[in-house]
Scaffold this motif. Structure first.
Motif, short mmCIF file in Angstrom:
data_model
loop_
_atom_site.label_atom_id
_atom_site.label_comp_id
_atom_site.label_asym_id
_atom_site.label_seq_id
_atom_site.Cartn_x
_atom_site.Cartn_y
_atom_site.Cartn_z
N LEU A 1 0.83 -1.20 0.00
CA LEU A 1 0.00 0.00 0.00
C LEU A 1 0.87 1.25 0.00
N GLY A 2 1.97 1.23 0.75
CA GLY A 2 2.89 2.37 0.76
C GLY A 2 3.49 2.64 -0.61
N ILE A 3 3.84 1.58 -1.33
CA ILE A 3 4.38 1.73 -2.68
C ILE A 3 3.34 2.33 -3.61
N VAL A 4 2.12 1.84 -3.52
CA VAL A 4 1.04 2.37 -4.37
C VAL A 4 0.79 3.85 -4.09
N VAL A 5 0.72 4.22 -2.81
CA VAL A 5 0.50 5.63 -2.45
C VAL A 5 1.67 6.48 -2.92
N PHE A 6 2.88 5.98 -2.77
CA PHE A 6 4.06 6.73 -3.23
C PHE A 6 4.00 6.96 -4.74
N LEU A 7 3.67 5.91 -5.47
CA LEU A 7 3.61 6.04 -6.93
C LEU A 7 2.52 7.02 -7.36
N ILE A 8 1.37 6.95 -6.72
CA ILE A 8 0.29 7.88 -7.05
C ILE A 8 0.70 9.31 -6.71
N ALA A 9 1.24 9.51 -5.52
CA ALA A 9 1.63 10.86 -5.10
C ALA A 9 2.75 11.42 -5.97
N ASN A 10 3.72 10.58 -6.28
CA ASN A 10 4.89 11.04 -7.01
C ASN A 10 4.66 11.15 -8.52
N VAL B 1 1.51 10.72 -10.31
CA VAL B 1 0.24 11.33 -10.75
C VAL B 1 0.15 12.78 -10.30
N PHE B 2 0.40 13.02 -9.00
CA PHE B 2 0.24 14.37 -8.47
C PHE B 2 1.54 15.17 -8.45
N ARG B 3 2.65 14.53 -8.82
CA ARG B 3 3.96 15.19 -8.92
C ARG B 3 4.35 15.90 -7.62
N THR B 4 4.10 15.25 -6.48
CA THR B 4 4.50 15.84 -5.20
C THR B 4 5.97 15.56 -4.97
N GLY B 5 6.54 16.25 -4.02
CA GLY B 5 7.94 16.01 -3.67
C GLY B 5 8.06 14.74 -2.83
N MET B 6 9.27 14.36 -2.54
CA MET B 6 9.54 13.15 -1.77
C MET B 6 8.94 13.23 -0.37
N VAL B 7 9.13 14.35 0.30
CA VAL B 7 8.62 14.51 1.67
C VAL B 7 7.09 14.44 1.67
N SER B 8 6.45 15.13 0.74
CA SER B 8 4.99 15.11 0.66
C SER B 8 4.47 13.70 0.40
N ALA B 9 5.15 12.96 -0.44
CA ALA B 9 4.75 11.58 -0.73
C ALA B 9 4.80 10.73 0.54
N PHE B 10 5.86 10.89 1.32
CA PHE B 10 5.97 10.11 2.56
C PHE B 10 4.95 10.56 3.61
#
Length: 126
Positions: free
Chosen positions: A71-80, A82-91
């Motif tokens: 689930l963490g990998i999926v959320v990271f991929l979506i955040a990074n 799809v939404f082009r967030t930074g690394m900190v925001s993704a975490f």
């Protein structure tokens, strides 16, 4: 929706893995705090004992770890991606999603774990 007899039915509904007739959990809602992991001793329909041996669900911790990582990998991929967030925001999003879904993940892990050892039996409880 889900066909009785499929492992997916038991896993998503939290029903008895042998007969799929009733919920293994005392409280239907996983967000009923204090009762999230409270289970019946056995199925009233087919008689399956859920705690097959002492510390049976200890192995569910490993399943929970795998579910959380996936689930963490999926959320990271979506955040990074799809939404082009930074690394900190993704975490931060990973943390929020995992905390909010913790009761559901705990139940899924237990249900996945018991379904590894118990198969559906259409004649159970008859």
């Amino acid at each position: 929706m889900l066909k009785k007899g499929s492992k997916l039915n038991s896993i998503l509904t939290g029903s008895c893995p042998r007969c799929h007739s009733e919920s293994m959990y005392v409280a239907k809602n996983p967000y009923t705090f204090g009762k999230t992991l409270k289970m019946h001793d056995h199925c009233s329909h087919c008689g399956l004992k859920y705690h097959m041996e002492p510390s049976f669900f200890f192995g569910a911790m490993y399943v929970s770890y795998a579910v959380n990582v996936a689930l963490g990998i999926v959320v990271f991929l979506i955040a990074n991606l799809v939404f082009r967030t930074g690394m900190v925001s993704a975490f931060v999003w990973i943390f929020i999603v995992l905390v909010v879904l913790m009761p559901v993940i705990l139940r899924w892990s237990r249900t996945l774990y018991i379904n590894m050892f118990v198969s559906y039996d259409p004649t159970a409880g008859k």
